[in-house]
Design a protein around this motif. Sequence first.
Motif, PDB file in Angstrom:
ATOM      1  N   MET A   1       0.846  -1.195   0.000  1.00 58.21           N
ATOM      2  CA  MET A   1       0.000   0.000   0.000  1.00 58.21           C
ATOM      3  C   MET A   1       0.881   1.244   0.000  1.00 58.21           C
ATOM      4  SD  MET A   1      -1.354  -0.408   3.919  1.00 58.21           S
ATOM      5  CE  MET A   1      -1.455  -2.181   3.670  1.00 58.21           C
ATOM      6  N   ASP A   2       0.373   2.286  -0.609  1.00 51.59           N
ATOM      7  CA  ASP A   2       1.141   3.517  -0.761  1.00 51.59           C
ATOM      8  C   ASP A   2       0.318   4.666  -0.203  1.00 51.59           C
ATOM      9  OD1 ASP A   2       2.688   5.632  -1.489  1.00 51.59           O
ATOM     10  OD2 ASP A   2       2.539   5.324  -3.650  1.00 51.59           O
ATOM     11  N   PHE A   3       0.836   5.329   0.856  1.00 52.48           N
ATOM     12  CA  PHE A   3       0.112   6.435   1.474  1.00 52.48           C
ATOM     13  C   PHE A   3       0.606   7.796   0.991  1.00 52.48           C
ATOM     14  CE2 PHE A   3      -0.785   3.683   5.469  1.00 52.48           C
ATOM     15  CZ  PHE A   3      -1.800   3.048   4.783  1.00 52.48           C
ATOM     16  N   SER A   4       1.493   7.805   0.009  1.00 49.43           N
ATOM     17  CA  SER A   4       1.950   9.098  -0.511  1.00 49.43           C
ATOM     18  C   SER A   4       0.797   9.788  -1.244  1.00 49.43           C
ATOM     19  CB  SER A   4       3.132   8.899  -1.461  1.00 49.43           C
ATOM     20  OG  SER A   4       2.757   8.095  -2.566  1.00 49.43           O
ATOM     21  N   HIS A   5       0.801  11.119  -1.221  1.00 44.51           N
ATOM     22  CA  HIS A   5      -0.297  11.876  -1.807  1.00 44.51           C
ATOM     23  C   HIS A   5      -0.135  11.983  -3.319  1.00 44.51           C
ATOM     24  CE1 HIS A   5      -1.484  12.779   2.194  1.00 44.51           C
ATOM     25  NE2 HIS A   5      -0.520  13.634   2.441  1.00 44.51           N
ATOM     26  N   SER A   6      -1.234  11.778  -4.022  1.00 51.36           N
ATOM     27  CA  SER A   6      -1.229  11.989  -5.462  1.00 51.36           C
ATOM     28  C   SER A   6      -1.042  13.470  -5.756  1.00 51.36           C
ATOM     29  CB  SER A   6      -2.558  11.519  -6.061  1.00 51.36           C
ATOM     30  OG  SER A   6      -3.622  12.350  -5.603  1.00 51.36           O
ATOM     31  N   LYS A   7      -0.736  13.794  -7.014  1.00 51.86           N
ATOM     32  CA  LYS A   7      -0.568  15.201  -7.402  1.00 51.86           C
ATOM     33  C   LYS A   7      -1.860  15.970  -7.144  1.00 51.86           C
ATOM     34  CE  LYS A   7       1.471  18.702  -9.529  1.00 51.86           C
ATOM     35  NZ  LYS A   7       0.373  19.669  -9.661  1.00 51.86           N
ATOM     36  N   ARG A   8      -2.996  15.362  -7.445  1.00 53.13           N
ATOM     37  CA  ARG A   8      -4.289  16.024  -7.222  1.00 53.13           C
ATOM     38  C   ARG A   8      -4.504  16.290  -5.734  1.00 53.13           C
ATOM     39  NH1 ARG A   8      -9.357  12.807  -9.463  1.00 53.13           N
ATOM     40  NH2 ARG A   8      -8.423  11.229  -8.099  1.00 53.13           N
ATOM     41  N   ALA A   9      -4.171  15.305  -4.908  1.00 54.95           N
ATOM     42  CA  ALA A   9      -4.329  15.479  -3.466  1.00 54.95           C
ATOM     43  C   ALA A   9      -3.385  16.551  -2.939  1.00 54.95           C
ATOM     44  CB  ALA A   9      -4.085  14.153  -2.754  1.00 54.95           C
ATOM     45  N   GLN A  10      -2.140  16.542  -3.409  1.00 57.45           N
ATOM     46  CA  GLN A  10      -1.165  17.546  -2.968  1.00 57.45           C
ATOM     47  C   GLN A  10      -1.649  18.956  -3.272  1.00 57.45           C
ATOM     48  OE1 GLN A  10       2.627  16.666  -4.745  1.00 57.45           O
ATOM     49  NE2 GLN A  10       2.808  14.673  -3.753  1.00 57.45           N
ATOM     50  N   CYS A  81     -11.325   8.341  -1.263  1.00 56.62           N
ATOM     51  CA  CYS A  81     -11.402   8.393   0.193  1.00 56.62           C
ATOM     52  C   CYS A  81     -10.021   8.687   0.790  1.00 56.62           C
ATOM     53  CB  CYS A  81     -11.962   7.070   0.718  1.00 56.62           C
ATOM     54  SG  CYS A  81     -12.591   7.119   2.394  1.00 56.62           S
ATOM     55  N   GLN A  82      -9.001   8.023   0.271  1.00 61.83           N
ATOM     56  CA  GLN A  82      -7.644   8.227   0.774  1.00 61.83           C
ATOM     57  C   GLN A  82      -7.141   9.633   0.447  1.00 61.83           C
ATOM     58  OE1 GLN A  82      -4.818   5.224  -0.427  1.00 61.83           O
ATOM     59  NE2 GLN A  82      -3.064   6.501   0.119  1.00 61.83           N
ATOM     60  N   GLU A  83      -7.495  10.156  -0.709  1.00 61.72           N
ATOM     61  CA  GLU A  83      -7.058  11.499  -1.089  1.00 61.72           C
ATOM     62  C   GLU A  83      -7.757  12.568  -0.261  1.00 61.72           C
ATOM     63  OE1 GLU A  83      -5.878  11.222  -5.808  1.00 61.72           O
ATOM     64  OE2 GLU A  83      -8.006  11.148  -5.270  1.00 61.72           O
ATOM     65  N   TYR A  84      -9.018  12.306   0.071  1.00 64.77           N
ATOM     66  CA  TYR A  84      -9.770  13.297   0.838  1.00 64.77           C
ATOM     67  C   TYR A  84      -9.357  13.322   2.309  1.00 64.77           C
ATOM     68  CZ  TYR A  84     -13.651  15.665   3.163  1.00 64.77           C
ATOM     69  OH  TYR A  84     -14.398  16.513   3.936  1.00 64.77           O
ATOM     70  N   ALA A  85      -8.835  12.217   2.822  1.00 66.85           N
ATOM     71  CA  ALA A  85      -8.525  12.103   4.248  1.00 66.85           C
ATOM     72  C   ALA A  85      -7.660  13.253   4.776  1.00 66.85           C
ATOM     73  CB  ALA A  85      -7.877  10.753   4.535  1.00 66.85           C
ATOM     74  N   PRO A  86      -6.514  13.581   4.165  1.00 65.14           N
ATOM     75  CA  PRO A  86      -5.700  14.682   4.698  1.00 65.14           C
ATOM     76  C   PRO A  86      -6.387  16.042   4.557  1.00 65.14           C
ATOM     77  CG  PRO A  86      -4.804  13.893   2.612  1.00 65.14           C
ATOM     78  CD  PRO A  86      -5.849  12.916   3.015  1.00 65.14           C
ATOM     79  N   VAL A  87      -7.295  16.165   3.591  1.00 62.08           N
ATOM     80  CA  VAL A  87      -8.061  17.407   3.441  1.00 62.08           C
ATOM     81  C   VAL A  87      -9.034  17.543   4.612  1.00 62.08           C
ATOM     82  CG1 VAL A  87      -9.669  18.665   1.975  1.00 62.08           C
ATOM     83  CG2 VAL A  87      -7.828  17.321   0.935  1.00 62.08           C
ATOM     84  N   ALA A 317      -2.473   7.221  14.881  1.00 59.71           N
ATOM     85  CA  ALA A 317      -3.893   7.317  14.528  1.00 59.71           C
ATOM     86  C   ALA A 317      -4.072   7.670  13.058  1.00 59.71           C
ATOM     87  CB  ALA A 317      -4.578   8.368  15.406  1.00 59.71           C
ATOM     88  N   ARG A 318      -3.235   8.555  12.564  1.00 66.03           N
ATOM     89  CA  ARG A 318      -3.333   8.955  11.159  1.00 66.03           C
ATOM     90  C   ARG A 318      -3.049   7.769  10.236  1.00 66.03           C
ATOM     91  NH1 ARG A 318       0.103  12.636  11.259  1.00 66.03           N
ATOM     92  NH2 ARG A 318      -1.264  14.469  11.459  1.00 66.03           N
ATOM     93  N   LEU A 319      -1.999   7.019  10.531  1.00 63.69           N
ATOM     94  CA  LEU A 319      -1.664   5.866   9.696  1.00 63.69           C
ATOM     95  C   LEU A 319      -2.786   4.826   9.720  1.00 63.69           C
ATOM     96  CD1 LEU A 319       2.141   5.459  10.488  1.00 63.69           C
ATOM     97  CD2 LEU A 319       1.119   6.092   8.295  1.00 63.69           C
ATOM     98  N   LEU A 320      -3.371   4.617  10.880  1.00 57.83           N
ATOM     99  CA  LEU A 320      -4.471   3.661  10.982  1.00 57.83           C
ATOM    100  C   LEU A 320      -5.654   4.110  10.128  1.00 57.83           C
ATOM    101  CD1 LEU A 320      -5.269   1.027  12.524  1.00 57.83           C
ATOM    102  CD2 LEU A 320      -6.350   2.507  14.228  1.00 57.83           C
ATOM    103  N   THR A 321      -5.935   5.410  10.143  1.00 59.60           N
ATOM    104  CA  THR A 321      -7.069   5.935   9.370  1.00 59.60           C
ATOM    105  C   THR A 321      -6.779   5.914   7.881  1.00 59.60           C
ATOM    106  OG1 THR A 321      -7.555   7.371  11.267  1.00 59.60           O
ATOM    107  CG2 THR A 321      -8.713   7.840   9.208  1.00 59.60           C
ATOM    108  N   LEU A 322      -5.571   6.270   7.498  1.00 58.49           N
ATOM    109  CA  LEU A 322      -5.210   6.211   6.083  1.00 58.49           C
ATOM    110  C   LEU A 322      -5.281   4.777   5.557  1.00 58.49           C
ATOM    111  CD1 LEU A 322      -2.210   8.731   5.911  1.00 58.49           C
ATOM    112  CD2 LEU A 322      -4.508   9.038   4.956  1.00 58.49           C
ATOM    113  N   ALA A 324      -7.356   2.505   6.645  1.00 63.47           N
ATOM    114  CA  ALA A 324      -8.784   2.227   6.468  1.00 63.47           C
ATOM    115  C   ALA A 324      -9.300   2.865   5.179  1.00 63.47           C
ATOM    116  CB  ALA A 324      -9.569   2.739   7.666  1.00 63.47           C
ATOM    117  N   ALA A 325      -8.879   4.105   4.913  1.00 56.27           N
ATOM    118  CA  ALA A 325      -9.307   4.790   3.688  1.00 56.27           C
ATOM    119  C   ALA A 325      -8.790   4.066   2.450  1.00 56.27           C
ATOM    120  CB  ALA A 325      -8.810   6.240   3.709  1.00 56.27           C
ATOM    121  N   TRP A 326      -7.531   3.655   2.501  1.00 58.97           N
ATOM    122  CA  TRP A 326      -6.943   2.900   1.381  1.00 58.97           C
ATOM    123  C   TRP A 326      -7.708   1.611   1.134  1.00 58.97           C
ATOM    124  CZ3 TRP A 326      -4.767  -2.022   1.638  1.00 58.97           C
ATOM    125  CH2 TRP A 326      -4.091  -2.446   0.492  1.00 58.97           C
TER     126      TRP A 326
END
Length: 406
Positions: A1-10, A81-87, A317-322, A324-326
């Motif tokens: 799994m990859d939690f790095s942000h896409s260009k759109r998310a960034q 869902c994963q992209e929206y999480a940090p937003v 907590a953030r990693l656990l949530t990401l 779940a989103a992934w």
Amino acid sequence: MDFSHSKRAQDTIQQVQQFMTENVLPIEQEVMQLNRKLNNSEDWRTWQALKPIEELKALAKQHCLWNLFLPDDQLGQGLSCQEYAPVAELMGHSLIAPEIFNCNAPDTGNMEVLYHFGSTQQKRQWLTPLLAGETRSVFGMTEPAVASSDATNMQATIIEEGDNVIVNGTKWWSTGLGHPDAQFMIFMGLTDSDAAKHQQHSMVIIPLDTPGVTIKRMLTAFGELDAPYGHGEVELTDVVVPKTNVIAGLGKGFAIAQGRLGPGRIHHCMRAIGAAERSLALAIKRGQTRQAFGNQIINLGGNKERIAKARMAIDQARLLTLHAAWKIDNFGVKHSMTEISAIKVVIPNMLTEIVDMAIQIHGGAGMCHDTPLAGFAAMARALRLADGPDEVHMAMVSRLELGKYK
């Protein structure tokens, strides 16, 4: 799994961060003070929209920072869902932020229900105004007379009668019920007690001005009414609405709820992580700028260790949530139940501990509305009940875990 942000998310993260810093946080105190004036009265229906909020909503639209939660690049920004999480985490830094981006509960969940399950007519009549931010909505599920931690206890009824359904029952803790822009409720009730356990209930759209709908009272949470976003109790007596208002058909209530609550829990948890980040920042600033007994408060009473533990807890907590989103994005809600239930327990408890630490460092200032900490504390405690109590989610995790060893 990859939690790095896409260009759109960034790009979206950067834009929301800038918008929050330049526009939202500077008006936070002003808006919260105006909201608290409404707490002297339960008559929120005559309240007029706050000009600062409405101006920022229009500005957010202009910047295409609107409906960011919706994974549709025509109606929103197409974020997963994963992209929206940090937003969502950024929005969690302020209690007033989600509405400004049209990403506030319960409207996000209701929009997702209508988007995924609504008919063409339902989308046109109810979803479109919500997406435009012209109206608000309510979700009616919890009931005062039963243990709502078990949703199958529901006593409210939705009974088919010709081309209509007749709705009876009482709901409470219905978020946004007193908001003057609230136009309708998505109401869940029992349709057929003889059907299979999870095919007995339905969801129906009920306009709040329908005869028989009575708003009984607004509810305080820790003594605060939380106007105009707060919660209320509503009674429905022989309410008649057309069967075309039933969402996805009779008996589909639990299937809809399953889809609604999965992504919604990601939103709640990431906003809570944002609240924890801001609480930690406030604690550090306070600890470094106040002195006691000849030393900075940050150096006293084990506060440095508390800061270190807070950083670790937030990142975990953030990693656990990401994760779940992934998993939701890649395998769907049905195959992500352990992860969804886990974050629902872990994140509110984490926020509770960090806010409590921040309040302790602030002293009396942490208990009043000079900072957002008291609001964050109430939010954290409420989240341990909202969308199901901790115990229900831990039971889900243990059941799934034990099932691996059958």
